[in-house]
Design a protein around this motif. Structure first.
Motif, short mmCIF file in Angstrom:
data_model
loop_
_atom_site.label_atom_id
_atom_site.label_comp_id
_atom_site.label_asym_id
_atom_site.label_seq_id
_atom_site.Cartn_x
_atom_site.Cartn_y
_atom_site.Cartn_z
N UNK A 496 51.56 93.04 43.48
CA UNK A 496 51.52 94.47 43.79
C UNK A 496 51.23 95.30 42.54
N UNK A 497 51.77 94.88 41.40
CA UNK A 497 51.53 95.63 40.17
C UNK A 497 50.05 95.63 39.79
N UNK A 498 49.39 94.48 39.95
CA UNK A 498 47.96 94.40 39.67
C UNK A 498 47.18 95.26 40.65
N UNK A 499 47.51 95.14 41.93
CA UNK A 499 46.83 95.89 42.98
C UNK A 499 47.05 97.39 42.79
N UNK A 500 48.27 97.74 42.47
CA UNK A 500 48.63 99.15 42.30
C UNK A 500 47.80 99.80 41.19
#
Length: 650
Positions: A496-500
């Motif tokens: 999620x951190x990468x996607x965010x």
């Protein structure tokens, strides 16, 4: 009718069945790649033959294709198709790990069968298994997640089952004979005499009928069981030991439609009038937490958030498992799992990619205790969009495809999964017979994502800090949504951190909410989410995916079906119906390949990757088998595990 003795259709010796296992299994993402967690004619267990020079015991891994938190976000930075490395995601830079060169992977002794060690097997050992969450309950027909399936598989025996290659079989422990009518509309099963439940009460045809009626009762929440079972016209007890399964029509999936779980009538009929859902009320709650089964293990106790204990049932009528006791330790954190394994507090657990590649080498504490297993598996990791109209974003296919363009799956596979997973081309694994080779992966491309969002009316606005907005009913609406992540999923958080970060660069504000698994399941079942990430285990036949993709499997209360995102496509509905009725394999294959192509093109999920089996087992454990379903949830699974007398631990 054509009559077959049970042994003529069996596989191996004891054939246990927990019927919902034939369906898709919902899994927490923590079991995925890390850093932290359909089957008939597809490839089964890969051969393990070549011996590793210098060890005399190691074998090469099975053949696996190479893989190609709630706070307000800051204003987005300008988009780029090749953004700089994330400063918010964990910057894991793995070395070149090659499992083929790892001497701890797929050791020959791990797969050694008990037949080679007659008289040398320890029969009083304890097997300590791992669950990373509590089951909701232990009523076999209410199960819907891997927690319930793993536990109930040891406690209940059924009429039918399937093996590691997902071939349908009779259970010769419970079945004396099987007859099929010439028109394929009727199965007649003769049960063995003298069968009993764990409390000594008779196991009869009336239990089978009661279970069928409960599965088909709309008041009972059992979508995993009801899919397929609704194709039966009736199940009838001819006498105490004879039961007939009457099909509405002859279907290629008829054998699977008869494979539902059996629960004891004498237990659950007592409170049926007051609480027909089988879970409300003090009595049902008590029985669902202290179940009476008929399988090879008998329930002892359940300590919430700690352990579930069971003991080998001495009166089990089939060949008994080799472990006298089986204890499930509930360990939500994968790091604690590894520590517990190294301390020999548990005997097996699903490994994260990081653990497999970097924390369990020959020089680590792990090597003193365990071996590793790697094999193909069909589990699908995904992000699901809610398309039911409850949000203004994800009903538009352009938006969903933009989300996939903005999801840097190659980076996640390399950085988080150490190239130990397979990029997903959609709902079917590429080793399965339903896989459509014409599907081309949607590439990571932020410029393409921006273009699609612009076309969909979500315009980046410099006057509003660069976030995208769309005018709806005369008012500007910001593109902001929340992704739900299961608590145990460290992979989900890092993914999620990468996607965010990438979404922020193109003006989309994604928040995250992390929640305990039972709460997560309840939210997605009721469609109370905008986006959620988890994983599906595979079913035994592509028809089981009807439960996820057919529009009839969306129901607002969430009590039936598992079409959590509200996906609808009339052509897909039509094709699923055709596939359910088509007997010609090539035609059936074409049907499911078309389904796969349509669904991938419409991107109701971001189809991320298929997880391989990455498992740890204690060195003393032998008899392990693998399947596209994993290490458990098929026959023989743990029933074949054993320990040599010279390696007794308890």
């Amino acid at each position: 009718m054509r009559r077959y003795p049970a042994r003529a259709l069996r596989f191996g010796s004891t054939l246990r069945s927990f019927a919902a296992l034939a369906a898709l299994v919902c899994l927490p993402l923590a079991a995925g790649c890390d850093s932290g967690k359909d089957a008939p004619e597809s490839a089964g267990v890969a051969a393990r033959t070549s011996e590793d020079a210098g060890t005399g015991d190691a074998t090469s891994p099975p053949t696996i294709p190479a893989s190609g938190a709630g706070a307000e976000s800051a204003a987005p930075k300008p988009a780029s198709s090749t953004p700089e490395a994330s400063t918010t995601a964990a910057a894991i830079l793995p070395g070149a790990y090659d499992p083929a060169k790892d001497p701890l992977v797929n050791r020959r002794s791990t797969y050694e069968t008990a037949s080679a060690a007659a008289g040398q097997i320890a029969e009083d050992e304890t097997l300590y298994r791992v669950l990373d969450g509590n089951p909701r309950n232990m009523n076999a027909i209410l199960a819907s997640s891997t927690y319930e399936f793993n536990v109930n598989d040891a406690l209940y025996d059924g009429i039918f089952t399937f093996d590691a290659e997902m071939r349908w079989r009779l259970n010769d422990v419970t079945v004396e004979s099987f007859e099929e009518s010439p028109d394929h509309l009727t199965y007649r099963v003769k049960l063995r005499s003298g069968l009993v439940w764990h409390d000594g009460q008779p196991f009869t045809a009336h239990d089978v009928v009661f279970s069928y009626q409960s599965v088909m009762d709309d008041r009972v929440k059992c979508p995993a069981q009801r899919t397929g079972t609704e194709e039966l016209a009736d199940v009838v007890a001819i006498d105490d030991l004879t039961v007939e399964y009457r099909h509405k029509q002859a279907l290629p999936t008829s054998c699977w439609n008869a494979l539902f779980s059996i629960i004891p009538k004498h237990i659950y009929e007592k409170d049926k009038a007051q609480n027909p859902d089988l879970e409300s009320g003090e009595y049902n709650n008590r029985m669902n937490r202290a179940p009476i089964g008929n399988g090879p293990y008998k329930f002892v106790r359940w300590v919430e958030n700690d352990k579930i204990e069971m003991v080998r049932w001495d009166e089990y009528p089939g060949p008994k498992p080799h472990f006298k006791r089986m204890i499930f330790r509930i360990v939500p954190d994968p790091n604690i799992m590894l520590l517990s394994f190294n301390k020999q507090d548990v005997d097996e657990f699903r490994m994260t990619s990081k653990q497999f590649a970097t924390q369990t080498g020959p020089g680590d504490d792990f090597a003193k205790v365990g071996y590793k297993i790697r094999a193909p598996q069909y589990d699908l990791v995904y992000i699901c969009w809610n398309m039911d109209g409850s949000n203004p974003f994800f009903g538009d296919v352009r938006v969903r495809r933009a989300m996939t363009h903005a999801c840097d799956i190659p980076r996640m596979i390399k950085q988080l999964c150490y190239d130990l997973v397979l990029p997903s081309h959609g709902i079917y694994h590429r080793d399965s017979w339903m896989f459509n080779p014409e599907i081309k992966l949607i590439p990571y491309d932020l410029a393409a994502a921006e273009k699609l969002l612009d076309e969909a009316g979500w315009i980046q606005d410099a006057e509003r800090d660069g976030w995208r907005h769309k005018v709806i009913d005369g008012q500007p609406v910001k593109f902001e949504f929340t992704l739900l992540i299961p608590q145990a999923s460290t992979t989900g958080k890092e993914m999620a951190a990468i996607f965010q970060e990438d979404l922020k660069s193109i003006g989309v504000d994604m928040r995250t909410t992390i929640m305990e698994w039972a709460t997560f399941q309840e939210r997605i079942r009721k469609h109370e989410f905008q986006a959620q990430t988890a994983a599906w285990g595979t079913g035994v036949d592509p028809d089981t995916t009807w439960n996820v993709w057919h529009s009839s499997s969306y129901e607002k209360s969430g009590e039936t079906g598992r079409n959590y995102g509200g996906y609808r496509n009339a052509r897909v509905d039509e094709l699923f119906l055709q596939g359910r009725h088509e007997f010609d394999h090539k035609k059936r294959q074409a049907i499911y390949r078309e389904i796969a192509k349509i669904i991938y093109d419409e991107q109701p999920y971001v189809f991320m990757w298929h997880r391989d089996i990455l498992w740890a087992v204690h060195k003393r454990i032998r008899g392990v088998t693998t399947s596209p379903r994993g290490v458990f949830n098929f026959y023989p699974s743990f029933a074949a595990w054993w320990v040599h007398m010279d390696e007794k631990k308890y």
